[in-house]
Design an enzyme around this catalytic site. Structure first.
Site, mmCIF file in Angstrom:
data_model
loop_
_atom_site.group_PDB
_atom_site.id
_atom_site.type_symbol
_atom_site.label_atom_id
_atom_site.label_comp_id
_atom_site.label_asym_id
_atom_site.label_seq_id
_atom_site.Cartn_x
_atom_site.Cartn_y
_atom_site.Cartn_z
ATOM 1 N N LYS A 166 -9.429 6.068 -6.441
ATOM 2 C CA LYS A 166 -8.497 5.930 -7.604
ATOM 3 C C LYS A 166 -8.299 3.542 -7.668
ATOM 4 C CE LYS A 166 -4.204 6.968 -5.433
ATOM 5 N NZ LYS A 166 -5.096 7.269 -4.310
ATOM 6 N N ARG A 169 4.265 8.071 -5.967
ATOM 7 C CA ARG A 169 3.759 9.016 -4.763
ATOM 8 C C ARG A 169 5.124 10.114 -4.421
ATOM 9 N NH1 ARG A 169 -0.122 5.095 -2.738
ATOM 10 N NH2 ARG A 169 -1.297 6.111 -1.025
ATOM 11 N N ARG A 205 -15.208 3.985 4.680
ATOM 12 C CA ARG A 205 -15.063 3.302 3.064
ATOM 13 C C ARG A 205 -14.905 1.934 4.092
ATOM 14 N NH1 ARG A 205 -10.267 4.194 -0.605
ATOM 15 N NH2 ARG A 205 -8.684 4.175 1.295
ATOM 16 N N ARG A 211 -10.047 -0.443 6.327
ATOM 17 C CA ARG A 211 -9.013 -0.522 6.520
ATOM 18 C C ARG A 211 -8.819 0.142 7.804
ATOM 19 N NH1 ARG A 211 -7.023 1.369 0.455
ATOM 20 N NH2 ARG A 211 -5.188 2.187 2.182
ATOM 21 N N ARG A 229 -2.079 10.652 5.862
ATOM 22 C CA ARG A 229 -1.817 10.163 4.314
ATOM 23 C C ARG A 229 -2.218 11.891 3.955
ATOM 24 N NH1 ARG A 229 -6.024 5.304 3.955
ATOM 25 N NH2 ARG A 229 -4.640 5.425 2.011
HETATM 26 P P1 AMP Z 1 -2.826 2.767 -0.746
HETATM 27 O O1 AMP Z 1 -3.790 1.722 -1.048
HETATM 28 O O2 AMP Z 1 -2.851 3.555 -2.065
HETATM 29 O O3 AMP Z 1 -3.364 4.018 0.195
HETATM 30 O O4 AMP Z 1 -1.857 2.716 -0.415
HETATM 31 C C1 AMP Z 1 -1.970 2.617 1.501
HETATM 32 C C2 AMP Z 1 -0.017 3.076 1.846
HETATM 33 O O5 AMP Z 1 0.930 1.989 1.419
HETATM 34 C C3 AMP Z 1 0.042 4.212 1.960
HETATM 35 O O6 AMP Z 1 -0.216 4.620 3.231
HETATM 36 C C4 AMP Z 1 1.520 4.300 2.101
HETATM 37 O O7 AMP Z 1 2.212 3.866 3.440
HETATM 38 C C5 AMP Z 1 1.707 2.878 1.182
HETATM 39 N N1 AMP Z 1 2.278 2.853 0.219
HETATM 40 C C6 AMP Z 1 1.627 2.592 -1.227
HETATM 41 N N2 AMP Z 1 1.956 2.820 -2.608
HETATM 42 C C7 AMP Z 1 3.201 3.859 -2.003
HETATM 43 C C8 AMP Z 1 4.233 4.703 -2.205
HETATM 44 N N3 AMP Z 1 3.918 5.031 -3.471
HETATM 45 N N4 AMP Z 1 5.227 5.395 -2.108
HETATM 46 C C9 AMP Z 1 5.362 4.763 -0.749
HETATM 47 N N5 AMP Z 1 4.290 4.499 -0.023
HETATM 48 C C10 AMP Z 1 3.204 3.972 -0.568
#
Ligand code: AMP
Length: 217
Positions: free
Chosen positions: A13, A87, A126, A159, A170
């Site tokens: 994404k 999400r 990554r 990360r 996740r």
């Molecule tokens: P990402 O970089 O989008 O994979 O997000 C990293 C982490 O942030 C996720 O594993 C969640 O813990 C939190 N997170 C990001 N976006 C959301 C969302 N829309 N709703 C809930 N948690 C989120």
């Protein structure tokens, strides 16, 4: 164009959003990036999100919705692509409500579809730039110099939530809470399914094909 980009963590994404933004000039709003900035700045919001993020769980809806609605309403006339948000079905419904209150709506949804084993392989390899957010992979998307960002020369990092155990959590959160969002949108919006098992350039070509056709309409 107001676009939502859906997909499992590791579906690409972030990478695809940067390319969409470069081509169509949209604002890129990534909930994960905003949360990481809040954490780095040591804000209350960042502190609240920390334990959820470290374990791979979702941050509570109420926190995320408030944060993303605020980010969107900072630039009310601007077109955007949302990355990592919504999400959950509840987040999607709250987003629709908030946009409807100012006469706006989501125009298109891109759904990046990917197999779990491909996700695991991608995420554990990554690497990202802590300064500009550029994303690389130790095998599939190498920087010109190993371990160094092409854009600004910063040392690339892994990360902490890209470890195997956290990736498994996740993915679980994705299947349980985020997959139903695709059906939510299929009932009301144009949803483009994209095969995200392919390499990054092929996925970009598929996305552009769909968005170009959409923009012409
Ligand atoms: P990402 O970089 O989008 O994979 O997000 C990293 C982490 O942030 C996720 O594993 C969640 O813990 C939190 N997170 C990001 N976006 C959301 C969302 N829309 N709703 C809930 N948690 C989120």
């Amino acid at each position: 164009m107001r676009i939502v980009l859906l997909g499992a963590p590791g579906a690409g994404k972030g990478t695809q959003c940067k390319r969409i933004v470069a081509k169509y000039g949209l604002l890129h709003l990534s909930s994960g990036d905003i949360l990481r900035q809040e954490r780095a700045a040591g804000t209350e919001l960042g502190k609240k999100a920390q334990s959820y993020m470290d374990s791979g769980a979702l941050v509570p809806d109420v926190v995320i919705v408030e944060m993303m609605v605020a980010a969107i309403s900072k630039t009310p006339q601007t077109w955007f692509v949302l990355d990592g948000f919504p999400r959950t079905v509840n987040q999607a419904a709250e987003l629709d409500k908030s946009l409807a209150s100012v006469g706006q709506k989501i125009d298109a949804v891109l759904n990046l579809k990917i197999d779990d084993q491909v996700v695991a392989q991608r995420m554990t390899g990554r690497r990202s730039c802590p300064q500009c957010g550029a994303v690389y992979h130790i095998e599939n998307l190498k920087p010109k110099v190993e371990g160094i960002c092409d854009n600004d020369g910063a040392k690339l990092i892994q990360r902490s939530d890209d470890s195997l155990e956290v990736v498994a959590n996740r993915l679980k959160a994705y299947h349980q809470q985020t997959e139903p969002v695709v059906d939510y949108y299929k009932n009301n919006n144009t949803v483009y399914d994209i095969d995200a098992n392919r390499n990054a350039d092929e996925v970009t070509a598929l996305i552009f094909e769909n968005l170009d056709a959409f923009v012409k309409v």
